[in-house]
Design an enzyme around this catalytic site. Sequence first.
Site, PDB file in Angstrom:
ATOM      1  N   ARG A 268       0.836  -1.206   0.000  1.00 29.19           N
ATOM      2  CA  ARG A 268       0.000   0.000   0.000  1.00 29.19           C
ATOM      3  C   ARG A 268       0.870   1.255   0.000  1.00 29.19           C
ATOM      4  O   ARG A 268       2.072   1.194   0.212  1.00 29.19           O
ATOM      5  CB  ARG A 268      -0.891   0.020   1.255  1.00 29.19           C
ATOM      6  CG  ARG A 268      -1.978  -1.009   1.244  1.00 29.19           C
ATOM      7  CD  ARG A 268      -2.645  -1.143   2.614  1.00 29.19           C
ATOM      8  NE  ARG A 268      -1.808  -1.844   3.578  1.00 29.19           N
ATOM      9  CZ  ARG A 268      -2.155  -2.114   4.832  1.00 29.19           C
ATOM     10  NH1 ARG A 268      -3.322  -1.732   5.299  1.00 29.19           N
ATOM     11  NH2 ARG A 268      -1.342  -2.772   5.638  1.00 29.19           N
TER      12      ARG A 268
ATOM     13  N   LYS B 291       2.479   1.454   7.487  1.00 29.68           N
ATOM     14  CA  LYS B 291       2.851   0.545   8.582  1.00 29.68           C
ATOM     15  C   LYS B 291       3.890   1.162   9.519  1.00 29.68           C
ATOM     16  O   LYS B 291       4.589   2.111   9.170  1.00 29.68           O
ATOM     17  CB  LYS B 291       3.406  -0.771   8.005  1.00 29.68           C
ATOM     18  CG  LYS B 291       2.354  -1.635   7.342  1.00 29.68           C
ATOM     19  CD  LYS B 291       1.092  -1.851   8.187  1.00 29.68           C
ATOM     20  CE  LYS B 291       1.262  -2.819   9.324  1.00 29.68           C
ATOM     21  NZ  LYS B 291      -0.036  -3.053  10.040  1.00 29.68           N
TER      22      LYS B 291
ATOM     23  N   TYR C 195      -0.038   3.580  10.978  1.00 30.21           N
ATOM     24  CA  TYR C 195      -0.422   2.531  11.937  1.00 30.21           C
ATOM     25  C   TYR C 195       0.798   2.231  12.795  1.00 30.21           C
ATOM     26  O   TYR C 195       1.912   2.092  12.276  1.00 30.21           O
ATOM     27  CB  TYR C 195      -0.852   1.250  11.216  1.00 30.21           C
ATOM     28  CG  TYR C 195      -2.234   1.322  10.618  1.00 30.21           C
ATOM     29  CD1 TYR C 195      -3.352   1.507  11.420  1.00 30.21           C
ATOM     30  CD2 TYR C 195      -2.423   1.186   9.254  1.00 30.21           C
ATOM     31  CE1 TYR C 195      -4.626   1.586  10.871  1.00 30.21           C
ATOM     32  CE2 TYR C 195      -3.695   1.260   8.686  1.00 30.21           C
ATOM     33  CZ  TYR C 195      -4.789   1.458   9.514  1.00 30.21           C
ATOM     34  OH  TYR C 195      -6.047   1.533   8.974  1.00 30.21           O
TER      35      TYR C 195
ATOM     36  N   HIS D 230       0.387   0.261  16.314  1.00 29.53           N
ATOM     37  CA  HIS D 230       0.131  -0.989  17.054  1.00 29.53           C
ATOM     38  C   HIS D 230       1.228  -1.255  18.090  1.00 29.53           C
ATOM     39  O   HIS D 230       1.827  -2.335  18.117  1.00 29.53           O
ATOM     40  CB  HIS D 230       0.004  -2.165  16.083  1.00 29.53           C
ATOM     41  CG  HIS D 230      -1.152  -2.029  15.135  1.00 29.53           C
ATOM     42  ND1 HIS D 230      -2.467  -2.134  15.538  1.00 29.53           N
ATOM     43  CD2 HIS D 230      -1.194  -1.785  13.808  1.00 29.53           C
ATOM     44  CE1 HIS D 230      -3.272  -1.962  14.498  1.00 29.53           C
ATOM     45  NE2 HIS D 230      -2.523  -1.739  13.439  1.00 29.53           N
TER      46      HIS D 230
ATOM     47  N   GLU E  57      -4.646   3.757  14.404  1.00 27.63           N
ATOM     48  CA  GLU E  57      -5.562   2.826  15.077  1.00 27.63           C
ATOM     49  C   GLU E  57      -6.084   3.326  16.413  1.00 27.63           C
ATOM     50  O   GLU E  57      -7.004   2.718  16.970  1.00 27.63           O
ATOM     51  CB  GLU E  57      -4.891   1.450  15.237  1.00 27.63           C
ATOM     52  CG  GLU E  57      -3.802   1.357  16.300  1.00 27.63           C
ATOM     53  CD  GLU E  57      -2.465   1.965  15.883  1.00 27.63           C
ATOM     54  OE1 GLU E  57      -2.363   2.482  14.765  1.00 27.63           O
ATOM     55  OE2 GLU E  57      -1.530   1.937  16.708  1.00 27.63           O
TER      56      GLU E  57
ATOM     57  N   SER F  37      -9.924  -2.662   8.712  1.00 27.00           N
ATOM     58  CA  SER F  37     -10.584  -3.793   9.367  1.00 27.00           C
ATOM     59  C   SER F  37     -11.643  -4.379   8.445  1.00 27.00           C
ATOM     60  O   SER F  37     -11.836  -5.598   8.384  1.00 27.00           O
ATOM     61  CB  SER F  37     -11.230  -3.340  10.676  1.00 27.00           C
ATOM     62  OG  SER F  37     -10.232  -2.956  11.587  1.00 27.00           O
TER      63      SER F  37
ATOM     64  N   LEU G 113     -10.960  -6.580  19.778  1.00 26.81           N
ATOM     65  CA  LEU G 113     -10.061  -5.447  20.004  1.00 26.81           C
ATOM     66  C   LEU G 113     -10.414  -4.721  21.288  1.00 26.81           C
ATOM     67  O   LEU G 113     -11.581  -4.481  21.583  1.00 26.81           O
ATOM     68  CB  LEU G 113     -10.167  -4.447  18.836  1.00 26.81           C
ATOM     69  CG  LEU G 113      -9.385  -3.138  18.990  1.00 26.81           C
ATOM     70  CD1 LEU G 113      -7.877  -3.386  18.924  1.00 26.81           C
ATOM     71  CD2 LEU G 113      -9.766  -2.127  17.914  1.00 26.81           C
TER      72      LEU G 113
ATOM     73  N   ALA H 106      -6.563 -10.323  14.708  1.00 36.12           N
ATOM     74  CA  ALA H 106      -6.141  -9.465  15.832  1.00 36.12           C
ATOM     75  C   ALA H 106      -4.655  -9.601  16.163  1.00 36.12           C
ATOM     76  O   ALA H 106      -4.189  -9.043  17.160  1.00 36.12           O
ATOM     77  CB  ALA H 106      -6.988  -9.783  17.063  1.00 36.12           C
TER      78      ALA H 106
ATOM     79  N   ASP I 256      -2.202  -8.154  15.037  1.00 37.47           N
ATOM     80  CA  ASP I 256      -1.466  -6.878  15.116  1.00 37.47           C
ATOM     81  C   ASP I 256      -1.602  -6.228  16.488  1.00 37.47           C
ATOM     82  O   ASP I 256      -0.924  -5.254  16.787  1.00 37.47           O
ATOM     83  CB  ASP I 256      -1.884  -5.915  13.991  1.00 37.47           C
ATOM     84  CG  ASP I 256      -3.373  -5.615  14.004  1.00 37.47           C
ATOM     85  OD1 ASP I 256      -4.102  -6.211  14.820  1.00 37.47           O
ATOM     86  OD2 ASP I 256      -3.810  -4.779  13.195  1.00 37.47           O
TER      87      ASP I 256
HETATM   88  N1  NAD Z   1      -4.113  -8.330  10.609  1.00 35.39           N
HETATM   89  C1  NAD Z   1      -4.471  -7.274   9.897  1.00 35.39           C
HETATM   90  O1  NAD Z   1      -4.024  -7.064   8.781  1.00 35.39           O
HETATM   91  C2  NAD Z   1      -5.503  -6.323  10.432  1.00 35.39           C
HETATM   92  C3  NAD Z   1      -6.092  -5.347   9.612  1.00 35.39           C
HETATM   93  C4  NAD Z   1      -7.069  -4.512  10.144  1.00 35.39           C
HETATM   94  C5  NAD Z   1      -7.449  -4.640  11.497  1.00 35.39           C
HETATM   95  N2  NAD Z   1      -6.814  -5.588  12.247  1.00 35.39           N
HETATM   96  C6  NAD Z   1      -7.158  -5.825  13.658  1.00 35.39           C
HETATM   97  O2  NAD Z   1      -8.427  -6.445  13.762  1.00 35.39           O
HETATM   98  C7  NAD Z   1      -8.853  -6.312  15.120  1.00 35.39           C
HETATM   99  C8  NAD Z   1     -10.327  -5.916  15.155  1.00 35.39           C
HETATM  100  O3  NAD Z   1     -10.452  -4.578  14.690  1.00 35.39           O
HETATM  101  P1  NAD Z   1     -11.884  -3.904  14.509  1.00 35.39           P
HETATM  102  O4  NAD Z   1     -11.676  -2.632  13.774  1.00 35.39           O
HETATM  103  O5  NAD Z   1     -12.867  -4.885  14.009  1.00 35.39           O
HETATM  104  O6  NAD Z   1     -12.241  -3.522  16.016  1.00 35.39           O
HETATM  105  P2  NAD Z   1     -13.678  -3.106  16.571  1.00 35.39           P
HETATM  106  O7  NAD Z   1     -13.415  -2.263  17.774  1.00 35.39           O
HETATM  107  O8  NAD Z   1     -14.546  -2.579  15.485  1.00 35.39           O
HETATM  108  O9  NAD Z   1     -14.292  -4.509  17.018  1.00 35.39           O
HETATM  109  C9  NAD Z   1     -13.729  -5.263  18.048  1.00 35.39           C
HETATM  110  C10 NAD Z   1     -14.846  -6.008  18.734  1.00 35.39           C
HETATM  111  O10 NAD Z   1     -14.223  -6.874  19.692  1.00 35.39           O
HETATM  112  C11 NAD Z   1     -15.156  -6.971  20.751  1.00 35.39           C
HETATM  113  N3  NAD Z   1     -14.478  -7.513  21.937  1.00 35.39           N
HETATM  114  C12 NAD Z   1     -13.527  -6.928  22.705  1.00 35.39           C
HETATM  115  N4  NAD Z   1     -13.176  -7.761  23.711  1.00 35.39           N
HETATM  116  C13 NAD Z   1     -13.931  -8.887  23.555  1.00 35.39           C
HETATM  117  C14 NAD Z   1     -14.046 -10.110  24.276  1.00 35.39           C
HETATM  118  N5  NAD Z   1     -13.309 -10.321  25.370  1.00 35.39           N
HETATM  119  N6  NAD Z   1     -14.921 -11.028  23.821  1.00 35.39           N
HETATM  120  C15 NAD Z   1     -15.667 -10.803  22.723  1.00 35.39           C
HETATM  121  N7  NAD Z   1     -15.612  -9.674  22.005  1.00 35.39           N
HETATM  122  C16 NAD Z   1     -14.764  -8.726  22.422  1.00 35.39           C
HETATM  123  C17 NAD Z   1     -15.648  -5.546  20.941  1.00 35.39           C
HETATM  124  O11 NAD Z   1     -16.859  -5.505  21.679  1.00 35.39           O
HETATM  125  C18 NAD Z   1     -15.807  -5.090  19.496  1.00 35.39           C
HETATM  126  O12 NAD Z   1     -17.129  -5.258  19.007  1.00 35.39           O
HETATM  127  C19 NAD Z   1      -7.886  -5.265  15.725  1.00 35.39           C
HETATM  128  O13 NAD Z   1      -6.875  -5.915  16.465  1.00 35.39           O
HETATM  129  C20 NAD Z   1      -7.295  -4.604  14.529  1.00 35.39           C
HETATM  130  O14 NAD Z   1      -6.031  -3.987  14.798  1.00 35.39           O
HETATM  131  C21 NAD Z   1      -5.870  -6.408  11.733  1.00 35.39           C
END
Ligand code: NAD
Length: 370
Positions: A15, A73, A92, A94, A116, A132, A238, A266, A268
């Site tokens: 990107r 990143k 980002y 993290h 983030e 996400s 998250l 998750a 990251d």
């Molecule tokens: N690997 C990648 O390339 C990449 C890319 C984008 C986002 N992400 C990651 O994805 C993850 C999710 O991001 P998002 O934007 O969807 O976040 P978000 O805040 O929109 O959603 C997270 C959800 O997790 C729930 N949650 C928190 N603790 C919980 C628990 N103990 N049990 C059940 N649910 C729980 C929250 O209530 C919330 O609805 C983050 O870690 C983000 O950094 C990773």
Amino acid sequence: MKVGVPAEVKEGEHRVAITPDGVRELTTSRHRVLVEAGAGEDSAISDDEFAAAGASIVSVDEAWGADMVVKVKEPQPSEYGRLRPGLVLFTYLHLAAYPDVARQLLDSGVMALGYETVQLANGALPLLAPMSEVAGRMATQIGAHYLERDWGGRGVLLGGAPGVQPARVVVLGAGNAGWNAAWIAQGMQAEVVLLDKNLDRLRFADEIHQGRVLTQASNRGAIERAVADADLVIGAVLVPGGRAPVLVTDEMVHGMKRGAVIVDIAVDQGGCVETTHETTHADPTYVVHDVIHYAVGNIPASVPRTSTYALTNATLAYVAEVASLGVSEAVGRDAALAQGLNTCGGQVTNPAVAEALGVDYVEPVAAVEH
Ligand SMILES: NC(=O)c1ccc[n+]([C@@H]2O[C@H](COP(=O)([O-])OP(=O)(O)OC[C@H]3O[C@@H](n4cnc5c(N)ncnc54)[C@H](O)[C@@H]3O)[C@@H](O)[C@H]2O)c1
């Protein structure tokens, strides 16, 4: 302000942090935009397109020499030497998952804003949301791919076949990533279970999917049963700025079906599966207890054209705000941006990040005024 946009160097990262339209917005407001030559190539944006929008095409040194560097990143080890006091870095970060990066930012005195952790009063994360959404949508297609026998999976087609049970997809977290993963999985006709501890998120998903996605309140027992029955588990929880809670234990992974797949989005933020460790696009999977683990920290990088546009649609307004006002005034005026400030002058300025790193927290407005 001079805004630098270097090419990304993280493994598998394709990107770029700005588009030609973004350049045009900034140059119209009299900022100079210095784009490293070739930075947009993998997102199918040529240097000529950037130049036509008003950017100067420069060397990597010149891009990093700008007042504010906008990236995708977190800084990589090869970039650590470029961090310097007073530099504004917007990308980002993290930091809960990358304490080495935090150390470098603190030692160098960089003012680092993390996409983030920019957070609106209603709790929404506007600069995390677009990636996400992409990562969530991709997680399902990645999972479907690794469930194929040739890729080591148990040979289950996500949508099954007439007369044959479809795959069972369990999504942990009904936020932006999780909900999008569930949406695509149900579109592929899998059986989908979506868990979250926030019942309002489940209510929202339930209203939209009208029974085609099964929603469940998240707790240890519910997760244990769902995971044991799953062909594909997608981790998407998250706690903003903090380390992801570990919801799937080693023992639960041990109890999963042979050849099942885990995609831990998750990762990251440290991962929500005990057996997760970060992988790369070059070597994305590994196997623990006969379960395939996919845990790439920059999933959207493999669809860079879509992701670059989705990301910059969200970041541009904030980048423009910081470029026009400077960090100090922008953070003072905009509480969402203040949440985004992770480090300033060697101090950690986001409470969740400070807690995750085990260091003292300094209020962002106080830190920038110091
Ligand atoms: N690997 C990648 O390339 C990449 C890319 C984008 C986002 N992400 C990651 O994805 C993850 C999710 O991001 P998002 O934007 O969807 O976040 P978000 O805040 O929109 O959603 C997270 C959800 O997790 C729930 N949650 C928190 N603790 C919980 C628990 N103990 N049990 C059940 N649910 C729980 C929250 O209530 C919330 O609805 C983050 O870690 C983000 O950094 C990773």
